[in-house]
Enzyme design. Structure first.
Site, mmCIF file in Angstrom:
data_model
loop_
_atom_site.group_PDB
_atom_site.id
_atom_site.type_symbol
_atom_site.label_atom_id
_atom_site.label_comp_id
_atom_site.label_asym_id
_atom_site.label_seq_id
_atom_site.Cartn_x
_atom_site.Cartn_y
_atom_site.Cartn_z
ATOM 1 N N LYS A 1 -8.774 -22.980 -24.996
ATOM 2 C CA LYS A 1 -7.547 -22.255 -24.663
ATOM 3 C C LYS A 1 -7.510 -21.958 -23.163
ATOM 4 O O LYS A 1 -8.564 -21.837 -22.531
ATOM 5 C CB LYS A 1 -7.529 -20.911 -25.410
ATOM 6 C CG LYS A 1 -7.221 -21.003 -26.887
ATOM 7 C CD LYS A 1 -7.173 -19.606 -27.499
ATOM 8 C CE LYS A 1 -6.918 -19.671 -28.998
ATOM 9 N NZ LYS A 1 -5.591 -20.200 -29.345
ATOM 10 N N ARG B 1 -7.238 -22.522 -40.284
ATOM 11 C CA ARG B 1 -6.995 -23.237 -41.541
ATOM 12 C C ARG B 1 -8.259 -23.927 -42.042
ATOM 13 O O ARG B 1 -8.440 -24.119 -43.236
ATOM 14 C CB ARG B 1 -5.830 -24.227 -41.345
ATOM 15 C CG ARG B 1 -6.083 -25.265 -40.292
ATOM 16 C CD ARG B 1 -4.803 -25.950 -39.819
ATOM 17 N NE ARG B 1 -4.058 -25.149 -38.833
ATOM 18 C CZ ARG B 1 -2.901 -25.504 -38.304
ATOM 19 N NH1 ARG B 1 -2.307 -26.620 -38.677
ATOM 20 N NH2 ARG B 1 -2.293 -24.735 -37.418
HETATM 21 N N1 BES Z 1 -5.763 -17.796 -33.441
HETATM 22 C C1 BES Z 1 -4.820 -18.768 -33.049
HETATM 23 C C2 BES Z 1 -3.382 -18.335 -33.346
HETATM 24 C C3 BES Z 1 -2.820 -17.271 -32.456
HETATM 25 C C4 BES Z 1 -2.217 -17.597 -31.249
HETATM 26 C C5 BES Z 1 -2.838 -15.953 -32.857
HETATM 27 C C6 BES Z 1 -1.674 -16.603 -30.470
HETATM 28 C C7 BES Z 1 -2.296 -14.959 -32.070
HETATM 29 C C8 BES Z 1 -1.709 -15.291 -30.876
HETATM 30 C C9 BES Z 1 -5.074 -20.065 -33.815
HETATM 31 O O1 BES Z 1 -6.386 -20.329 -34.118
HETATM 32 C C10 BES Z 1 -4.593 -21.169 -32.930
HETATM 33 O O2 BES Z 1 -5.158 -21.362 -31.904
HETATM 34 N N2 BES Z 1 -3.553 -21.857 -33.370
HETATM 35 C C11 BES Z 1 -2.979 -22.918 -32.617
HETATM 36 C C12 BES Z 1 -2.631 -24.019 -33.569
HETATM 37 C C13 BES Z 1 -2.218 -25.283 -32.896
HETATM 38 C C14 BES Z 1 -3.385 -25.906 -32.163
HETATM 39 C C15 BES Z 1 -1.678 -26.225 -33.938
HETATM 40 C C16 BES Z 1 -1.738 -22.388 -31.922
HETATM 41 O O3 BES Z 1 -0.995 -21.610 -32.511
HETATM 42 O O4 BES Z 1 -1.538 -22.741 -30.765
HETATM 43 MN MN MN Z 2 -7.381 -21.325 -32.549
#
Ligand code: BES
Ligand code: MN
Ligand code: ZN
Length: 498
Positions: free
Chosen positions: A283, A357
């Site tokens: 990230k 997931r």
């Molecule tokens: N934990 C994150 C989701 C999230 C993002 C929660 C911002 C709270 C605030 C999750 O694990 C994630 O990174 N999801 C990705 C999925 C994507 C790679 C398909 C996302 O939402 O960017």
């Molecule tokens: Mn994530």
């Protein structure tokens, strides 16, 4: 803090502090009118405009010597006859904020006498108690005493007596206050766990918390599976997420037995990523610290179980918490890697940041294999897309059973912890088709919350299942950064009144 109930009238009940409602257009509540008879102080404050009666407005008065109370707090409740739950919460919040900074030890709150749309006396008492606990919460455990310059003093209040019209009303109010207290404690427990930093709140810390909670509660059992146990079960998907970290992963199982052993349980599965760096699909740095909140689903299960332990309802509830870190590293899972889940289905991991997931699918398979859930519900900060779609007001709800969805939506409405349903279905599911495995773990930019739900749907064919995406509601960012305690109100409402 202790909550009590009384059915005595405001002008005959001895108390340090009487909290009574007033309304706009110089209208008084019954309790205010009874106190006003002594010296006309309240009506003159209303007539002079010292207090206008707008919702949440406050005015302190010194009570006439002939009255059994020493002081009076007037609380604006808006237009008479229009008080709804949101306004009632606002008024209760104003009282909480004001009172928590004052040295008073013993108050009687007559607000619970006011008619509120959508809230009977029991619910009104629950709201007052929940609001008090929620509003006086402070997260101070990581501050050294010497460095705490906030000047915040702990609330002095020892006892709040809530008013009712008669003896049966007092019983209802007592019951409601107990519910609100348990809910508030459960929410604050969630907040404590979620607010802790990732270096303190590790998967092992969560396992320790679960054991401690079970030890305190006779009808709560706890089991913690190790990585070796998970390997034996074939949880290749969950284990692929923990591959890059030195912190061991755990699968925590909590079993609350309040009904006959044969009663099918509600099973709550909470995402417990104690820190989500994204893994190899790293990230960006801005606000990455907020990914310590990525165990909020797990924390909401903990909060719900803490409330269940307190309330002891006649229900069976199982909590399943897959917990690990998502880190990059020499042994971390790489984009393109293919893993085999406990269900036997293979998954192409195209983005290691879609890790929630991957741990949930194995936990959901485990739930269906070892329990026969009456309902299977997972709770997860699963997608940033959900924050974009629904903001911080509604959680995202998806389900393979419309009755279950309707019940959860209703529970959310009744608890003022709202969710909004999004669709599932084959059209979206196709976005997960993979060239190399049974599925891939991302479905592209479009409908990201729904394709995440569809992914989980492939592992929950044998149960009535719902998925709650709490990425937007579980915590606040910015200046008010911190866990909200949501969706414990929705979950507890569903489990108890479902
Ligand atoms: N934990 C994150 C989701 C999230 C993002 C929660 C911002 C709270 C605030 C999750 O694990 C994630 O990174 N999801 C990705 C999925 C994507 C790679 C398909 C996302 O939402 O960017
Ligand atoms: Mn994530
Ligand atoms: Zn995550």
């Amino acid at each position: 803090m202790e909550f009590a109930a009384t059915s005595a009238k405001a002008n005959s009940h001895t108390t340090g502090f009487a909290i009574v409602a007033v309304y706009q257009d110089a209208e008084m509540s019954t309790a205010a009118r009874l106190l006003d008879k002594a010296d006309g102080q309240i009506s003159s404050a209303l007539k002079s405009g010292e207090i206008s009666g707008k919702t949440g407005e406050l005015l302190q008065l010194r009570a006439d010597d002939s009255l059994p109370c020493k002081r009076i707090l007037l609380v604006g409740c808006g237009k008479r006859g229009e008080l709804d739950r949101a306004a009632f919460r606002k008024a209760a919040q104003a009282v909480t904020q004001w009172l928590s900074a004052k040295p008073f030890k013993d108050v009687t709150n007559y607000l619970t006498l006011e008619p509120v749309k959508g809230a009977n006396p029991e619910r009104r008492a629950a709201i007052v108690a929940q609001t008090w606990l929620h509003g006086t919460y402070r997260f101070t455990q990581m501050k050294s005493k010497s460095a705490d310059s906030s000047g915040d003093v702990a609330p002095q209040l020892k006892k709040m007596t809530l008013a009712a019209n008669d003896a049966s009303g007092a019983r209802a109010v007592r019951k409601g206050a107990a519910y609100g207290e348990a809910l508030g404690n459960g929410m604050n427990y969630m907040r404590d766990l979620a607010n802790l930093p990732g270096n303190v709140c590790t998967p092992t810390h969560l396992a320790r918390e679960a054991r401690a909670l079970a030890k305190k509660t006779p009808n709560l059992k706890c089991k913690v599976l190790s990585e070796a146990d998970m390997k034996k079960l074939g949880m290749g998907s969950l284990l692929s997420v923990t591959a890059g970290t030195v912190e061991p992963a755990h699968l925590i199982v909590l079993e609350y037995t309040g009904a006959a052993k044969s009663t099918q349980p509600t099973v709550l599965v909470g995402k417990g990523i104690t820190f989500d760096t994204g893994g190899i699909s790293l990230k960006p740095p801005a606000t990455m610290d907020e990914m310590k909140f990525d165990m909020s689903g797990a924390a909401s299960v903990f909060g719900t179980f803490r409330a269940l332990a307190e309330l002891q309802p006649k229900r069976n509830v199982v909590g399943i918490i897959p917990t690990c870190e998502n880190m990059p590293g020499g042994s971390a899972t790489k984009p393109g890697d293919i893993v085999t889940s406990m269900s036997g289905q293979t998954i192409e991991v195209l983005n290691t940041d879609a890790e929630g997931r991957l741990i949930l699918c194995d936990a959901l398979t485990y739930a269906q294999k070892f329990y026969k859930p009456a309902a299977l519900i997972d709770i997860a900060t699963l997608t940033g897309a959900c924050v974009i779609a629904l903001g911080s007001h509604h959680a995202g709800l998806m389900a393979n059973n419309d009755k279950l969805a309707a019940k959860l939506l209703a529970a959310g409405r009744n608890a003022d912890d709202k969710a909004w349903q999004l669709p599932l279905g084959e059209d979206y599911e196709r976005q997960l088709d993979s060239n190399f495995a049974d599925m891939q773990n991302i479905g592209g930019r479009e409908a990201g919350t729904i394709t995440a739900g569809c992914f989980l749907g492939k592992f929950t064919r044998d149960a009535d299942w719902a998925h709650i995406d709490i990425a937007g509601v579980a915590y606040l960012g910015g200046k008010a950064k911190g866990s909200t305690g949501r969706p414990v109100p929705l979950l507890l409402e569903y489990v108890i009144n479902g």
